[in-house]
Design a protein around this motif. Structure first.
Motif, PDB file in Angstrom:
ATOM      1  N   LYS A 172      -4.558 -16.125  11.350  1.00 19.77           N
ATOM      2  CA  LYS A 172      -5.263 -15.387  10.756  1.00 19.77           C
ATOM      3  C   LYS A 172      -5.383 -14.334  10.056  1.00 19.77           C
ATOM      4  N   LEU A 173      -6.852 -14.510   8.479  1.00 21.58           N
ATOM      5  CA  LEU A 173      -6.637 -14.025   7.323  1.00 21.58           C
ATOM      6  C   LEU A 173      -6.674 -12.404   7.329  1.00 21.58           C
ATOM      7  N   LEU A 174      -5.215 -11.352   7.113  1.00 25.37           N
ATOM      8  CA  LEU A 174      -5.491 -10.890   6.966  1.00 25.37           C
ATOM      9  C   LEU A 174      -6.049  -9.473   6.032  1.00 25.37           C
ATOM     10  N   ILE A 175      -6.981  -8.970   5.891  1.00 31.01           N
ATOM     11  CA  ILE A 175      -7.808  -8.301   4.631  1.00 31.01           C
ATOM     12  C   ILE A 175      -7.834  -6.926   4.756  1.00 31.01           C
ATOM     13  N   SER A 176      -7.130  -6.748   3.458  1.00 32.84           N
ATOM     14  CA  SER A 176      -6.186  -4.857   2.962  1.00 32.84           C
ATOM     15  C   SER A 176      -7.286  -4.615   2.192  1.00 32.84           C
ATOM     16  N   ILE A 177      -8.156  -3.548   2.094  1.00 35.33           N
ATOM     17  CA  ILE A 177      -9.079  -3.082   0.966  1.00 35.33           C
ATOM     18  C   ILE A 177      -8.172  -1.429   1.049  1.00 35.33           C
ATOM     19  N   VAL A 178      -7.757  -1.305  -0.397  1.00 35.92           N
ATOM     20  CA  VAL A 178      -7.178  -0.015  -0.808  1.00 35.92           C
ATOM     21  C   VAL A 178      -7.178  -0.269  -2.561  1.00 35.92           C
ATOM     22  N   PRO A 179      -6.321   1.613  -2.991  1.00 37.59           N
ATOM     23  CA  PRO A 179      -6.155   1.949  -3.529  1.00 37.59           C
ATOM     24  C   PRO A 179      -6.415   1.252  -5.167  1.00 37.59           C
ATOM     25  N   HIS A 180      -6.781   0.929  -6.238  1.00 37.26           N
ATOM     26  CA  HIS A 180      -5.693   0.039  -6.723  1.00 37.26           C
ATOM     27  C   HIS A 180      -4.361   0.384  -7.402  1.00 37.26           C
ATOM     28  N   ASN A 181      -3.936  -0.502  -7.723  1.00 44.69           N
ATOM     29  CA  ASN A 181      -2.053  -1.078  -7.591  1.00 44.69           C
ATOM     30  C   ASN A 181      -1.833  -0.381  -6.632  1.00 44.69           C
ATOM     31  N   MET A 182      -2.359  -0.695  -5.355  1.00 47.96           N
ATOM     32  CA  MET A 182      -1.642  -0.349  -3.993  1.00 47.96           C
ATOM     33  C   MET A 182      -1.213  -1.970  -3.170  1.00 47.96           C
ATOM     34  N   GLY A 183      -2.081  -2.859  -4.144  1.00 50.63           N
ATOM     35  CA  GLY A 183      -2.129  -4.292  -3.077  1.00 50.63           C
ATOM     36  C   GLY A 183      -0.829  -4.283  -2.577  1.00 50.63           C
ATOM     37  N   GLU A 184       0.379  -4.165  -3.677  1.00 48.81           N
ATOM     38  CA  GLU A 184       1.484  -4.749  -3.744  1.00 48.81           C
ATOM     39  C   GLU A 184       1.975  -3.345  -2.153  1.00 48.81           C
ATOM     40  N   LEU A 185       1.730  -2.807  -2.105  1.00 50.82           N
ATOM     41  CA  LEU A 185       2.067  -2.154  -0.746  1.00 50.82           C
ATOM     42  C   LEU A 185       2.367  -2.794   0.547  1.00 50.82           C
ATOM     43  N   ILE A 186       0.825  -3.282   0.331  1.00 54.41           N
ATOM     44  CA  ILE A 186       0.182  -4.268   1.642  1.00 54.41           C
ATOM     45  C   ILE A 186       1.312  -5.494   1.954  1.00 54.41           C
ATOM     46  N   THR A 187       1.479  -6.152   0.689  1.00 55.46           N
ATOM     47  CA  THR A 187       1.986  -7.686   0.285  1.00 55.46           C
ATOM     48  C   THR A 187       3.522  -7.566   1.397  1.00 55.46           C
ATOM     49  N   ASN A 188       4.043  -7.029   0.512  1.00 50.71           N
ATOM     50  CA  ASN A 188       5.198  -6.199   1.096  1.00 50.71           C
ATOM     51  C   ASN A 188       5.727  -6.077   2.334  1.00 50.71           C
ATOM     52  N   ALA A 189       4.781  -5.077   3.027  1.00 49.03           N
ATOM     53  CA  ALA A 189       5.257  -4.758   4.354  1.00 49.03           C
ATOM     54  C   ALA A 189       4.631  -5.956   5.460  1.00 49.03           C
ATOM     55  N   THR A 190       3.547  -6.808   4.946  1.00 44.01           N
ATOM     56  CA  THR A 190       3.356  -8.210   5.436  1.00 44.01           C
ATOM     57  C   THR A 190       4.642  -9.017   5.074  1.00 44.01           C
ATOM     58  N   LYS A 191       5.312  -9.057   3.983  1.00 43.18           N
ATOM     59  CA  LYS A 191       6.577  -9.676   3.968  1.00 43.18           C
ATOM     60  C   LYS A 191       7.680  -9.387   4.897  1.00 43.18           C
ATOM     61  N   GLU A 192       7.828  -8.000   5.272  1.00 43.88           N
ATOM     62  CA  GLU A 192       8.920  -7.920   5.921  1.00 43.88           C
ATOM     63  C   GLU A 192       8.300  -7.923   7.305  1.00 43.88           C
ATOM     64  N   ALA A 193       6.939  -8.207   7.827  1.00 38.95           N
ATOM     65  CA  ALA A 193       7.159  -8.652   9.324  1.00 38.95           C
ATOM     66  C   ALA A 193       7.071  -9.967   9.442  1.00 38.95           C
ATOM     67  N   GLY A 194       7.267 -10.778   7.743  1.00 39.64           N
ATOM     68  CA  GLY A 194       7.522 -12.173   8.610  1.00 39.64           C
ATOM     69  C   GLY A 194       6.755 -13.312   7.146  1.00 39.64           C
ATOM     70  N   ALA A 195       5.581 -13.070   7.269  1.00 33.96           N
ATOM     71  CA  ALA A 195       4.556 -13.634   6.338  1.00 33.96           C
ATOM     72  C   ALA A 195       4.213 -14.004   4.997  1.00 33.96           C
ATOM     73  N   GLY A 196       3.730 -15.297   4.975  1.00 32.12           N
ATOM     74  CA  GLY A 196       4.324 -15.249   3.143  1.00 32.12           C
ATOM     75  C   GLY A 196       3.511 -14.784   1.969  1.00 32.12           C
ATOM     76  N   GLY A 197       3.229 -14.934   1.118  1.00 35.15           N
ATOM     77  CA  GLY A 197       2.666 -14.573   0.252  1.00 35.15           C
ATOM     78  C   GLY A 197       1.321 -14.100   0.146  1.00 35.15           C
ATOM     79  N   GLY A 198       0.588 -13.090  -0.103  1.00 32.49           N
ATOM     80  CA  GLY A 198      -0.442 -12.728  -0.499  1.00 32.49           C
ATOM     81  C   GLY A 198      -1.238 -13.236  -1.545  1.00 32.49           C
ATOM     82  N   THR A 199      -2.588 -12.701  -1.748  1.00 27.58           N
ATOM     83  CA  THR A 199      -3.313 -13.169  -3.128  1.00 27.58           C
ATOM     84  C   THR A 199      -4.352 -11.865  -3.325  1.00 27.58           C
ATOM     85  N   ILE A 200      -4.423 -10.968  -4.928  1.00 30.39           N
ATOM     86  CA  ILE A 200      -4.335  -9.597  -4.889  1.00 30.39           C
ATOM     87  C   ILE A 200      -5.471  -9.637  -5.555  1.00 30.39           C
ATOM     88  N   LEU A 201      -6.929  -9.108  -5.131  1.00 26.72           N
ATOM     89  CA  LEU A 201      -8.358  -9.070  -6.272  1.00 26.72           C
ATOM     90  C   LEU A 201      -8.325  -7.882  -6.522  1.00 26.72           C
TER      91      LEU A 201
END
Length: 221
Positions: A4-33
């Protein structure tokens, strides 16, 4: 395997909070737009969440750890303000990692019981017309949207071949809506004058699963 493609929309500079959380769960890296919200009159609406800068985090997640990943993101944002952001998933039919040409293709969808009550409308238009598209969408029942700056990749010679003017700068508008409103909203956008000219834009839709509002629950406030 399926993804699945997990898409999260959050305030600016908070994208890393999301990708770090997904890494802790075992997912790979992400891309932040980077994008911006389009909510009207300060009303919190789906994908709008205020007229401010946004981070849009894209992470491809193996289905076997999807629930764990969703929970990890929820926990990472649980102390943030209510309506901090939104999270949802869309199906991925194929996922190929660079440098691994012999990997197996993912299996077809195996969870037909997923909640498909939302649709993600993707609108790509010439730069400056995303606001017009959003205004038309609101009149048809949409809440808010997120605009991402983009650019076309057509060559100059393509304009003569297709008989249409090529405008390199583009806006991409994402609108998450209840499934039953999708057709009316798409028709409203399609009827705009900016869509009358060939090559001026495209619209495509996909099912959105696992829709979640991120941040504190209203009961916890």
């Amino acid at each position: 395997m399926s993804y699945k493609l997990l898409i999260s929309i959050v305030p600016h500079n908070m994208g890393e909070l999301i990708t770090n959380a997904t890494k802790e769960a075992g997912a790979g890296g992400g891309t932040i737009l980077m994008g911006r919200g389009t909510a009207a009159n300060s009303i919190i609406q789906l994908l709008g969440l205020g007229d401010t800068s946004k981070d849009i985090a894209y992470v491809v997640v193996d289905d076997s750890i999807l629930e764990k990943t969703l929970l990890s993101v929820k926990e990472a944002t649980s102390s943030k303000k209510s309506h901090f952001g939104v999270m949802f998933t869309v199906n991925v039919s194929e996922f190929i990692r660079s440098g691994n040409p012999n990997q197996e293709k993912p299996e077809g969808e195996n969870n037909m019981a997923q909640n498909e009550s939302y649709k993600l409308i993707n609108v790509i238009v010439n730069k400056g017309y995303a606001e017009d598209a959003m205004a038309a969408a609101r009149k048809a029942g949409a809440g808010g949207g997120t605009i991402i700056g983009a650019r076309g990749t057509a060559k100059e010679g393509d304009a003569k071949f297709f008989g249409a003017e090529i405008v390199p700068e583009k806006d991409m508008l994402l609108i998450l809506v209840p499934k039953e409103k999708c057709d009316d909203i798409v028709n409203a956008i399609q009827s705009l004058p900016c869509f009358a000219k060939a090559g001026s834009g495209i619209i495509f839709c996909s099912n959105a699963h696992d829709f979640t509002l991120l941040g504190k629950s209203e009961k916890a406030e």
